[in-house]
Design a protein around this motif. Structure first.
Motif, PDB file in Angstrom:
ATOM      1  N   ALA A  94       0.808  -1.224   0.000  1.00  0.00           N
ATOM      2  CA  ALA A  94       0.000   0.000   0.000  1.00  0.00           C
ATOM      3  C   ALA A  94       0.841   1.275   0.000  1.00  0.00           C
ATOM      4  O   ALA A  94       0.315   2.364  -0.221  1.00  0.00           O
ATOM      5  CB  ALA A  94      -0.929   0.004   1.218  1.00  0.00           C
ATOM      6  N   ALA A  95       2.129   1.160   0.221  1.00  0.00           N
ATOM      7  CA  ALA A  95       3.001   2.323   0.379  1.00  0.00           C
ATOM      8  C   ALA A  95       3.376   2.968  -0.954  1.00  0.00           C
ATOM      9  O   ALA A  95       3.454   2.303  -1.979  1.00  0.00           O
ATOM     10  CB  ALA A  95       4.275   1.910   1.116  1.00  0.00           C
ATOM     11  N   ASP A  96       3.632   4.266  -0.881  1.00  0.00           N
ATOM     12  CA  ASP A  96       4.178   5.004  -2.016  1.00  0.00           C
ATOM     13  C   ASP A  96       5.696   4.862  -2.063  1.00  0.00           C
ATOM     14  O   ASP A  96       6.307   5.005  -3.122  1.00  0.00           O
ATOM     15  CB  ASP A  96       3.825   6.489  -1.899  1.00  0.00           C
ATOM     16  N   TYR A  97       6.280   4.600  -0.908  1.00  0.00           N
ATOM     17  CA  TYR A  97       7.730   4.483  -0.787  1.00  0.00           C
ATOM     18  C   TYR A  97       8.038   3.521   0.348  1.00  0.00           C
ATOM     19  O   TYR A  97       7.352   3.544   1.367  1.00  0.00           O
ATOM     20  CB  TYR A  97       8.342   5.862  -0.500  1.00  0.00           C
ATOM     21  N   ILE A  98       9.042   2.693   0.168  1.00  0.00           N
ATOM     22  CA  ILE A  98       9.488   1.782   1.218  1.00  0.00           C
ATOM     23  C   ILE A  98      10.896   2.192   1.606  1.00  0.00           C
ATOM     24  O   ILE A  98      11.790   2.265   0.761  1.00  0.00           O
ATOM     25  CB  ILE A  98       9.472   0.316   0.756  1.00  0.00           C
ATOM     26  N   THR A  99      11.069   2.479   2.890  1.00  0.00           N
ATOM     27  CA  THR A  99      12.369   2.883   3.400  1.00  0.00           C
ATOM     28  C   THR A  99      13.054   1.684   4.058  1.00  0.00           C
ATOM     29  O   THR A  99      12.540   0.566   4.015  1.00  0.00           O
ATOM     30  CB  THR A  99      12.234   4.075   4.368  1.00  0.00           C
ATOM     31  N   ASN A 100      14.185   1.926   4.659  1.00  0.00           N
ATOM     32  CA  ASN A 100      14.921   0.862   5.335  1.00  0.00           C
ATOM     33  C   ASN A 100      14.197   0.414   6.602  1.00  0.00           C
ATOM     34  O   ASN A 100      13.278   1.062   7.081  1.00  0.00           O
ATOM     35  CB  ASN A 100      16.322   1.345   5.726  1.00  0.00           C
ATOM     36  N   ASP A 101      14.697  -0.665   7.158  1.00  0.00           N
ATOM     37  CA  ASP A 101      14.239  -1.157   8.442  1.00  0.00           C
ATOM     38  C   ASP A 101      14.381  -0.054   9.485  1.00  0.00           C
ATOM     39  O   ASP A 101      15.279   0.788   9.405  1.00  0.00           O
ATOM     40  CB  ASP A 101      15.116  -2.362   8.825  1.00  0.00           C
ATOM     41  N   VAL A 102      13.497  -0.053  10.449  1.00  0.00           N
ATOM     42  CA  VAL A 102      13.536   0.961  11.505  1.00  0.00           C
ATOM     43  C   VAL A 102      14.882   0.954  12.232  1.00  0.00           C
ATOM     44  O   VAL A 102      15.370   2.002  12.655  1.00  0.00           O
ATOM     45  CB  VAL A 102      12.347   0.789  12.478  1.00  0.00           C
ATOM     46  N   ASN A 103      15.513  -0.207  12.351  1.00  0.00           N
ATOM     47  CA  ASN A 103      16.813  -0.311  13.022  1.00  0.00           C
ATOM     48  C   ASN A 103      17.990   0.010  12.099  1.00  0.00           C
ATOM     49  O   ASN A 103      19.141  -0.067  12.519  1.00  0.00           O
ATOM     50  CB  ASN A 103      16.992  -1.706  13.624  1.00  0.00           C
ATOM     51  N   GLU A 104      17.688   0.335  10.853  1.00  0.00           N
ATOM     52  CA  GLU A 104      18.721   0.693   9.877  1.00  0.00           C
ATOM     53  C   GLU A 104      18.496   2.118   9.376  1.00  0.00           C
ATOM     54  O   GLU A 104      18.634   2.405   8.187  1.00  0.00           O
ATOM     55  CB  GLU A 104      18.713  -0.301   8.722  1.00  0.00           C
ATOM     56  N   ASP A 105      18.119   3.013  10.290  1.00  0.00           N
ATOM     57  CA  ASP A 105      17.913   4.433   9.980  1.00  0.00           C
ATOM     58  C   ASP A 105      16.801   4.684   8.978  1.00  0.00           C
ATOM     59  O   ASP A 105      16.856   5.624   8.190  1.00  0.00           O
ATOM     60  CB  ASP A 105      19.219   5.078   9.499  1.00  0.00           C
ATOM     61  N   GLY A 106      15.759   3.870   9.022  1.00  0.00           N
ATOM     62  CA  GLY A 106      14.654   4.001   8.087  1.00  0.00           C
ATOM     63  C   GLY A 106      13.977   5.366   8.118  1.00  0.00           C
ATOM     64  O   GLY A 106      13.707   5.944   7.077  1.00  0.00           O
ATOM     65  N   LEU A 107      13.703   5.876   9.304  1.00  0.00           N
ATOM     66  CA  LEU A 107      13.071   7.197   9.390  1.00  0.00           C
ATOM     67  C   LEU A 107      13.988   8.280   8.843  1.00  0.00           C
ATOM     68  O   LEU A 107      13.566   9.136   8.056  1.00  0.00           O
ATOM     69  CB  LEU A 107      12.672   7.515  10.828  1.00  0.00           C
ATOM     70  N   TYR A 108      15.241   8.246   9.228  1.00  0.00           N
ATOM     71  CA  TYR A 108      16.222   9.227   8.750  1.00  0.00           C
ATOM     72  C   TYR A 108      16.305   9.186   7.229  1.00  0.00           C
ATOM     73  O   TYR A 108      16.257  10.232   6.564  1.00  0.00           O
ATOM     74  CB  TYR A 108      17.585   8.944   9.384  1.00  0.00           C
ATOM     75  N   ASN A 109      16.414   7.993   6.668  1.00  0.00           N
ATOM     76  CA  ASN A 109      16.545   7.861   5.218  1.00  0.00           C
ATOM     77  C   ASN A 109      15.286   8.328   4.490  1.00  0.00           C
ATOM     78  O   ASN A 109      15.371   8.942   3.421  1.00  0.00           O
ATOM     79  CB  ASN A 109      16.892   6.426   4.846  1.00  0.00           C
ATOM     80  N   ALA A 110      14.124   8.079   5.063  1.00  0.00           N
ATOM     81  CA  ALA A 110      12.883   8.557   4.451  1.00  0.00           C
ATOM     82  C   ALA A 110      12.807  10.077   4.497  1.00  0.00           C
ATOM     83  O   ALA A 110      12.397  10.712   3.526  1.00  0.00           O
ATOM     84  CB  ALA A 110      11.678   7.941   5.158  1.00  0.00           C
ATOM     85  N   PHE A 111      13.208  10.675   5.622  1.00  0.00           N
ATOM     86  CA  PHE A 111      13.213  12.133   5.718  1.00  0.00           C
ATOM     87  C   PHE A 111      14.176  12.739   4.696  1.00  0.00           C
ATOM     88  O   PHE A 111      13.874  13.768   4.090  1.00  0.00           O
ATOM     89  CB  PHE A 111      13.581  12.581   7.134  1.00  0.00           C
ATOM     90  N   LYS A 112      15.305  12.086   4.463  1.00  0.00           N
ATOM     91  CA  LYS A 112      16.240  12.564   3.443  1.00  0.00           C
ATOM     92  C   LYS A 112      15.612  12.420   2.049  1.00  0.00           C
ATOM     93  O   LYS A 112      15.724  13.315   1.215  1.00  0.00           O
ATOM     94  CB  LYS A 112      17.558  11.799   3.509  1.00  0.00           C
ATOM     95  N   TYR A 113      14.978  11.287   1.781  1.00  0.00           N
ATOM     96  CA  TYR A 113      14.333  11.042   0.490  1.00  0.00           C
ATOM     97  C   TYR A 113      13.292  12.134   0.203  1.00  0.00           C
ATOM     98  O   TYR A 113      13.184  12.613  -0.928  1.00  0.00           O
ATOM     99  CB  TYR A 113      13.676   9.658   0.497  1.00  0.00           C
TER     100      TYR A 113
END
Length: 66
Positions: A43-62
């Protein structure tokens, strides 16, 4: 969103489980965490990394939020 007067198109959600699908319906852009289940990823528009692999940080950068 009503309280902040934010349009659906301007809202971003982050989810990692099937229970988050209803939140996805309320937002204009939806991000699944890499550790999420198949339903949320589909259902997602974008899939980021695992939460333990800086997923939030990487999504914010994206999204160029940082």
């Amino acid at each position: 969103m009503d309280y902040l007067k934010v349009d659906k198109e301007d809202a971003i959600s982050f989810g990692d489980a099937k229970v988050d699908l209803s939140m996805f319906e309320c937002c204009g852009f939806n991000i699944a965490m890499g550790n999420g289940g198949p339903e949320i990823k589909e259902a997602a528009d974008y899939i980021t990394n695992d939460v333990n692999e800086d997923g939030l940080y990487n999504a914010f950068k994206y999204l160029k939020l940082i």
